[in-house]
Design a protein around this motif. Sequence first.
Motif, PDB file in Angstrom:
ATOM      1  N   ARG A 303       0.837  -1.212   0.000  1.00 17.08           N
ATOM      2  CA  ARG A 303       0.000   0.000   0.000  1.00 17.08           C
ATOM      3  C   ARG A 303       0.869   1.259   0.000  1.00 17.08           C
ATOM      4  O   ARG A 303       0.513   2.264  -0.633  1.00 17.08           O
ATOM      5  N   GLY A 306       1.721   2.533  -3.254  1.00 12.21           N
ATOM      6  CA  GLY A 306       0.638   3.132  -4.029  1.00 12.21           C
ATOM      7  C   GLY A 306      -0.382   2.152  -4.573  1.00 12.21           C
ATOM      8  O   GLY A 306      -1.272   2.548  -5.334  1.00 12.21           O
ATOM      9  N   ASP A 308      -3.570  -0.575  -4.257  1.00 13.51           N
ATOM     10  CA  ASP A 308      -4.694  -0.997  -3.430  1.00 13.51           C
ATOM     11  C   ASP A 308      -4.661  -2.522  -3.394  1.00 13.51           C
ATOM     12  O   ASP A 308      -4.347  -3.164  -4.403  1.00 13.51           O
ATOM     13  N   ALA A 329     -12.659  -1.006  -6.137  1.00 11.10           N
ATOM     14  CA  ALA A 329     -11.228  -0.702  -6.256  1.00 11.10           C
ATOM     15  C   ALA A 329     -10.858  -0.338  -7.685  1.00 11.10           C
ATOM     16  O   ALA A 329     -10.071   0.591  -7.929  1.00 11.10           O
ATOM     17  N   THR A 332     -11.941   3.256  -8.611  1.00 13.01           N
ATOM     18  CA  THR A 332     -11.319   4.360  -7.877  1.00 13.01           C
ATOM     19  C   THR A 332     -10.114   4.891  -8.622  1.00 13.01           C
ATOM     20  O   THR A 332      -9.225   4.132  -9.021  1.00 13.01           O
ATOM     21  N   ARG A 333     -10.076   6.194  -8.795  1.00  8.80           N
ATOM     22  CA  ARG A 333      -8.913   6.809  -9.428  1.00  8.80           C
ATOM     23  C   ARG A 333      -7.839   7.042  -8.367  1.00  8.80           C
ATOM     24  O   ARG A 333      -8.110   7.540  -7.279  1.00  8.80           O
ATOM     25  N   ARG A 334      -6.641   6.676  -8.679  1.00  8.69           N
ATOM     26  CA  ARG A 334      -5.535   6.844  -7.732  1.00  8.69           C
ATOM     27  C   ARG A 334      -4.287   7.231  -8.505  1.00  8.69           C
ATOM     28  O   ARG A 334      -4.202   7.047  -9.724  1.00  8.69           O
ATOM     29  N   ARG A 335      -3.336   7.755  -7.779  1.00 10.95           N
ATOM     30  CA  ARG A 335      -2.075   8.126  -8.423  1.00 10.95           C
ATOM     31  C   ARG A 335      -1.360   6.866  -8.905  1.00 10.95           C
ATOM     32  O   ARG A 335      -1.577   5.769  -8.388  1.00 10.95           O
ATOM     33  N   ARG A 336      -0.525   7.043  -9.873  1.00 15.01           N
ATOM     34  CA  ARG A 336       0.236   5.909 -10.400  1.00 15.01           C
ATOM     35  C   ARG A 336       1.139   5.361  -9.305  1.00 15.01           C
ATOM     36  O   ARG A 336       1.884   6.116  -8.665  1.00 15.01           O
ATOM     37  N   PRO A 337       1.091   4.055  -9.042  1.00 13.26           N
ATOM     38  CA  PRO A 337       1.941   3.489  -7.977  1.00 13.26           C
ATOM     39  C   PRO A 337       3.417   3.722  -8.225  1.00 13.26           C
ATOM     40  O   PRO A 337       3.882   3.796  -9.380  1.00 13.26           O
TER      41      PRO A 337
END
Length: 357
Positions: A303, A306, A308, A329, A332-337
């Motif tokens: 985690r 970055g 999930d 999951a 959901t928009r998230r920053r690039r790991p």
Amino acid sequence: MTTRTTAAAAATGTTAETIATSAEGTAGSGGRRCGTGGFRQALLEGCGAQRSLGQQRAHRQQWSLGQQRGPGQHGLAPTLDRREQHRQLIRAVLPDMAADTVVSHQSAAVLYGTTLWRTPLDRVCVTRNRRGGGRTRPCTKVHGSPVDSAAELDGLLVTTPARTVVDLALTLPFDAAVVAGDALAGLFGLEAAELGEELARAKGRYGIGQAKQVIAMLDGRSRSIGESLSRTMIHQHALPLPRSQGNVLTPDGRFVGRVDFYYESAGVLCEFDGPTEYGRLLRPGQDLAAAVQRERTRETYLRALGFDVVRWTWDDLVRGRPARHLRSALATRRRRPDGRIEPAPAPEPRGLTVRAL
């Protein structure tokens, strides 16, 4: 005779109590009873012959591989015994059958040592090189369809891994066919082209529609029944299929851990834990609390990079719970790991000798 090397990890051995192998007679294909004397009784225990219809049905339900006591309680000793008994049954009935008889379907899968799930093993399945003419006996099920090649395994003719996958895709329930197909594809490194050719030869056979869906689903990187069933659950909920077996690395290339499934572009990792949450890495004799703590530490690190992490157990899988969490999951928009994922290396191929018939 031609020899080819196909793929995968060596088949799992199955050591267990076996039924007796000395006898006055063995099962035949001409309607004779399944064995004689003391051996006959042992074979009856193996194939369910000489029982009432209701008793035979109950017997098959009890001994369908992977079905004992539900998915979370594998019942390994009965499963191993049952697989070994089926091998002995194959050895008992084959000598009295025609020389060109080819062991097929789940019987072929048993000889290859592959994983099976809720698959009946009450009869030996064989195929004769002809169109039609199938029949069912107390100890055997004979299929009639063209066979142009077969593997040689311990002195027996066995349908090739690709043909076995297609036969099972035609005849088993969808989930069971995917479990067996994943295992065979992994053991022998079956490629989509080879499976596609075998599927084309099955055109017109009963069950071809389901077989096409099964073949499209297969992933030889699946490492367990639970992982295969997880993918069928994801498919049934109309979610995109993940990739299997990925190595997660830090930005500078250090190994963090291997995950069961991953969606790299979405930054979502998935873990099938088995019967117990965080229990995927638990080994016999290990302390549960320590194993859980190590897994939680590993998840925290994933985690922090970055990603999930969505995980589920057998109970979650049976109830279809992971689908809702996975859908959320993926949406959901998230920053690039910061971390990256590489496909884990595939096992080495398993060698096999195949000859034309």
